[in-house]
Design a protein around this motif. Structure first.
Motif, PDB file in Angstrom:
ATOM      1  N   ALA A  59      16.107  24.148 157.239  1.00  7.49           N
ATOM      2  CA  ALA A  59      15.608  25.468 156.863  1.00  7.49           C
ATOM      3  C   ALA A  59      14.959  25.434 155.481  1.00  7.49           C
ATOM      4  N   VAL A  60      15.651  24.840 154.496  1.00  9.11           N
ATOM      5  CA  VAL A  60      15.119  24.813 153.139  1.00  9.11           C
ATOM      6  C   VAL A  60      13.832  24.006 153.080  1.00  9.11           C
ATOM      7  N   THR A  61      13.824  22.844 153.736  1.00 13.25           N
ATOM      8  CA  THR A  61      12.644  21.977 153.683  1.00 13.25           C
ATOM      9  C   THR A  61      11.436  22.644 154.332  1.00 13.25           C
ATOM     10  N   MET A  62      11.615  23.137 155.544  1.00 15.86           N
ATOM     11  CA  MET A  62      10.485  23.689 156.288  1.00 15.86           C
ATOM     12  C   MET A  62      10.020  25.029 155.716  1.00 15.86           C
ATOM     13  N   LEU A  63      10.953  25.884 155.324  1.00 13.02           N
ATOM     14  CA  LEU A  63      10.546  27.167 154.769  1.00 13.02           C
ATOM     15  C   LEU A  63       9.859  26.999 153.419  1.00 13.02           C
ATOM     16  N   ALA A  64      10.379  26.080 152.599  1.00 18.65           N
ATOM     17  CA  ALA A  64       9.733  25.832 151.310  1.00 18.65           C
ATOM     18  C   ALA A  64       8.349  25.221 151.502  1.00 18.65           C
ATOM     19  N   LEU A  65       8.258  24.308 152.465  1.00 23.55           N
ATOM     20  CA  LEU A  65       6.947  23.696 152.729  1.00 23.55           C
ATOM     21  C   LEU A  65       5.973  24.742 153.251  1.00 23.55           C
ATOM     22  N   GLY A  66       6.425  25.565 154.175  1.00 23.85           N
ATOM     23  CA  GLY A  66       5.534  26.588 154.712  1.00 23.85           C
ATOM     24  C   GLY A  66       5.115  27.599 153.660  1.00 23.85           C
ATOM     25  N   ALA A  67       6.072  28.018 152.814  1.00 19.07           N
ATOM     26  CA  ALA A  67       5.742  28.987 151.769  1.00 19.07           C
ATOM     27  C   ALA A  67       4.767  28.378 150.762  1.00 19.07           C
ATOM     28  N   GLY A  68       4.959  27.088 150.461  1.00 19.12           N
ATOM     29  CA  GLY A  68       4.053  26.445 149.519  1.00 19.12           C
ATOM     30  C   GLY A  68       2.654  26.273 150.060  1.00 19.12           C
ATOM     31  N   GLY A  75       0.138  26.831 156.139  1.00 18.40           N
ATOM     32  CA  GLY A  75       1.480  27.362 155.923  1.00 18.40           C
ATOM     33  C   GLY A  75       1.966  28.242 157.057  1.00 18.40           C
ATOM     34  N   ILE A  76       1.069  28.943 157.729  1.00 13.11           N
ATOM     35  CA  ILE A  76       1.486  29.859 158.803  1.00 13.11           C
ATOM     36  C   ILE A  76       2.070  29.095 159.989  1.00 13.11           C
ATOM     37  N   PRO A  77       1.370  28.081 160.527  1.00 16.31           N
ATOM     38  CA  PRO A  77       2.001  27.346 161.638  1.00 16.31           C
ATOM     39  C   PRO A  77       3.265  26.597 161.213  1.00 16.31           C
ATOM     40  N   VAL A  78       3.317  26.142 159.957  1.00 15.09           N
ATOM     41  CA  VAL A  78       4.534  25.461 159.489  1.00 15.09           C
ATOM     42  C   VAL A  78       5.713  26.432 159.487  1.00 15.09           C
ATOM     43  N   LEU A  79       5.500  27.643 158.998  1.00 17.09           N
ATOM     44  CA  LEU A  79       6.576  28.639 159.013  1.00 17.09           C
ATOM     45  C   LEU A  79       6.964  28.997 160.444  1.00 17.09           C
ATOM     46  N   ALA A  80       5.970  29.119 161.328  1.00 18.20           N
ATOM     47  CA  ALA A  80       6.267  29.436 162.726  1.00 18.20           C
ATOM     48  C   ALA A  80       7.089  28.335 163.372  1.00 18.20           C
ATOM     49  N   LEU A  81       6.726  27.069 163.098  1.00 12.10           N
ATOM     50  CA  LEU A  81       7.507  25.949 163.634  1.00 12.10           C
ATOM     51  C   LEU A  81       8.916  25.938 163.053  1.00 12.10           C
ATOM     52  N   PRO A 118      -2.006  30.288 170.825  1.00 13.95           N
ATOM     53  CA  PRO A 118      -1.145  29.897 169.703  1.00 13.95           C
ATOM     54  C   PRO A 118      -1.073  30.944 168.598  1.00 13.95           C
ATOM     55  N   LEU A 119      -2.167  31.640 168.312  1.00 14.97           N
ATOM     56  CA  LEU A 119      -2.136  32.635 167.241  1.00 14.97           C
ATOM     57  C   LEU A 119      -1.205  33.796 167.580  1.00 14.97           C
ATOM     58  N   ALA A 120      -1.250  34.251 168.838  1.00 16.88           N
ATOM     59  CA  ALA A 120      -0.360  35.332 169.260  1.00 16.88           C
ATOM     60  C   ALA A 120       1.090  34.884 169.201  1.00 16.88           C
ATOM     61  N   TRP A 121       1.331  33.614 169.584  1.00 17.64           N
ATOM     62  CA  TRP A 121       2.692  33.095 169.541  1.00 17.64           C
ATOM     63  C   TRP A 121       3.189  33.016 168.104  1.00 17.64           C
ATOM     64  N   MET A 122       2.370  32.517 167.186  1.00 16.04           N
ATOM     65  CA  MET A 122       2.786  32.433 165.782  1.00 16.04           C
ATOM     66  C   MET A 122       3.038  33.822 165.197  1.00 16.04           C
ATOM     67  N   GLY A 123       2.189  34.771 165.550  1.00 14.98           N
ATOM     68  CA  GLY A 123       2.406  36.127 165.061  1.00 14.98           C
ATOM     69  C   GLY A 123       3.706  36.718 165.566  1.00 14.98           C
ATOM     70  N   ALA A 124       4.032  36.466 166.845  1.00 11.87           N
ATOM     71  CA  ALA A 124       5.278  36.989 167.408  1.00 11.87           C
ATOM     72  C   ALA A 124       6.491  36.359 166.738  1.00 11.87           C
TER      73      ALA A 124
END
Length: 448
Positions: A59-68, A75-81, A118-124
């Motif tokens: 959680a810390v690694t992926m959320l920090a990477l996505g936020a960065g 960052g958006i697909p990283v946070l979604a993943l 994929p965009l709709a999935w990431m948004g959801a």
């Protein structure tokens, strides 16, 4: 399984639903260290440490990477993943909680993207509160898992080690070069647990620690239960929306069924009678000049048919919504209802004021259907209806001294009645053992 206060009696339910009582020789506080539940809870605490560390690091690694990386689109697909992975981690935690803790936690509602792609999935995923609650769980569960692991392991190991000390204290003089467990030691003084009294006292202390350990672990896992239910289960708001949608469907189906019943009653009853009446009056009109007496008899018969048709229309209108209920309230309406019942009914209504009109109508028709069931199926000699208010709830009880055996789950009219009450946040409870008596309690919101 259900047990009594001292834990000596339990009730076990077999696959056929039969309940058998079983008496234990030992009270529950003595059996606890050896029961399967204590072992499962301890295994849960042990597994929580590696799993929570894994989830926390992910959680810390992926959320920090996505936020960065939000400064770029990556960052958006990283946070979604990341959130998708945490939802998978939450699925594992729910399975573990169900199997080891017996937590009845349902899976959250699945993602429902408005569009495909994929965009709709990431948004959801990013908009889902469930996803973010899974992230919160992964972040806050690790420190609690570390604390629980340390406490549980210390109590289990020290408890059993001290309890079994008489079996292995010989290891110290044989292999460690000392008389027993050392409690204190400096350059000149040493205190060992080496005589029979001290060995027995150590074992007794271990027994007390061993007996209390399952309850400590149970208290620790109670927090885990709360975290799983609160963060990994379905959202209360979403569940409430789904429940309301289901209730709305029940209300719509019920209203449609009532409309079909009214249409059928009109077509087969009053409408058919009025058609026949019109034909009789036409014939009487034709015979008026050539046979006045026959015409008079036909008019007289038509007059009787008009009375019957009017009574049918009154009964139909009363079935839709009785005028006495609107004008005088539940007390008078239920009294009139009881007067038409084939079984003597005592009615007692104690209400300080009138509830909402919709609730009043539901209460009336609930009693009406229950009294019809008593007349048709109960074989009762007497019945009673009690209605009163408790805080913001309207309660009514209908009882009879009949043969009993009523069952909500049997697919009878009681099941439909329970669905109607549930549609307005009401409750129906039926107590009807074979041989009677039967007591039906309904609870409705007041909403006055």
């Amino acid at each position: 399984m259900r047990s009594d206060l001292d834990g000596r009696w339990t009730e076990d339910r077999d696959g056929d639903g039969a309940v058998t009582a079983r008496r234990h020789r030992l009270p529950v506080w003595l059996r606890a260290p050896f029961e399967g539940r204590a072992l499962r809870e301890f295994v849960y605490v042990l597994l929580s440490l590696p799993l929570s560390i894994t989830g926390f690091v992910f959680a810390v690694t992926m959320l920090a990477l996505g936020a960065g990386l939000l400064i770029t689109f990556i960052g958006i697909p990283v946070l979604a993943l990341a959130l998708t992975g945490l939802r998978g981690f939450g699925s594992l935690e729910r399975v573990r909680a169900r199997s080891l803790l017996g937590v009845d936690v349902k899976d959250p509602h699945p993602l429902q993207p408005r569009d495909s792609g994929p965009l709709a999935w990431m948004g959801a995923v990013l908009k889902s509160g469930v996803s973010w609650r899974h992230a919160v769980y992964a972040l806050i569960h690790m420190p609690w898992a570390i604390f629980s692991f340390a406490v549980a392991v210390v109590f289990w190991t020290y408890g059993w080690a001290m309890l079994t000390y008489p079996l292995w204290f010989w290891v110290f003089p044989a292999y460690a070069g000392q008389d027993g467990i050392q409690l204190y030691g400096d350059g000149t003084h040493h205190i060992y647990l080496d005589n029979p009294f001290e060995i027995g006292l150590t074992s007794l202390t271990g027994l007390l620690v061993t007996l209390v350990t399952p309850w400590i672990v149970r208290a620790l896992t109670t927090v885990d239960r709360g975290l799983v239910l609160g963060l990994l289960g379905p959202s209360r708001l979403v569940s409430r929306v789904v429940e309301l949608e289901s209730d709305r469907g029940v209300v719509v189906d019920t209203a449609a069924a009532d409309l079909r019943r009214i249409e059928r009653d009109l077509h087969d009853g009053a409408q058919a009678r009025l058609v026949a009446l019109a034909m009789d009056l036409g014939l009487a009109k034709e015979k008026l000049l050539e046979d006045p007496q026959a015409a008079a008899r036909m008019v007289d018969e038509a007059h009787g048919e008009v009375k019957v048709a009017l009574q049918e229309l009154r009964d139909l209108a009363r079935g839709i919504h009785p005028a006495v209920l609107t004008d005088r309230g539940l007390d008078a309406a239920l009294s009139a209802l009881a007067a038409r019942c084939t079984v003597p009914v005592d009615v007692e209504v104690d209400l300080p004021s009138r509830p909402a009109a919709a609730i009043e109508g539901i209460a009336y028709f609930t009693v009406s259907e229950l009294l019809q069931n008593i007349s048709k199926h109960s074989g009762a000699a007497r019945a009673s209806v009690d209605v009163w208010r408790v805080e913001d709830r309207l309660l009514l009880q209908v009882s009879d001294d009949g043969r009993g055996g009523a069952d909500v789950t049997a697919g009878s009219g009681l099941a439909g009645l329970a669905e109607r009450l549930d549609a307005v946040d009401g409750i129906l409870v039926v107590e009807s053992p074979v041989g009677g008596p039967t007591l039906v309690t309904a609870e409705l919101p007041w909403r006055g």
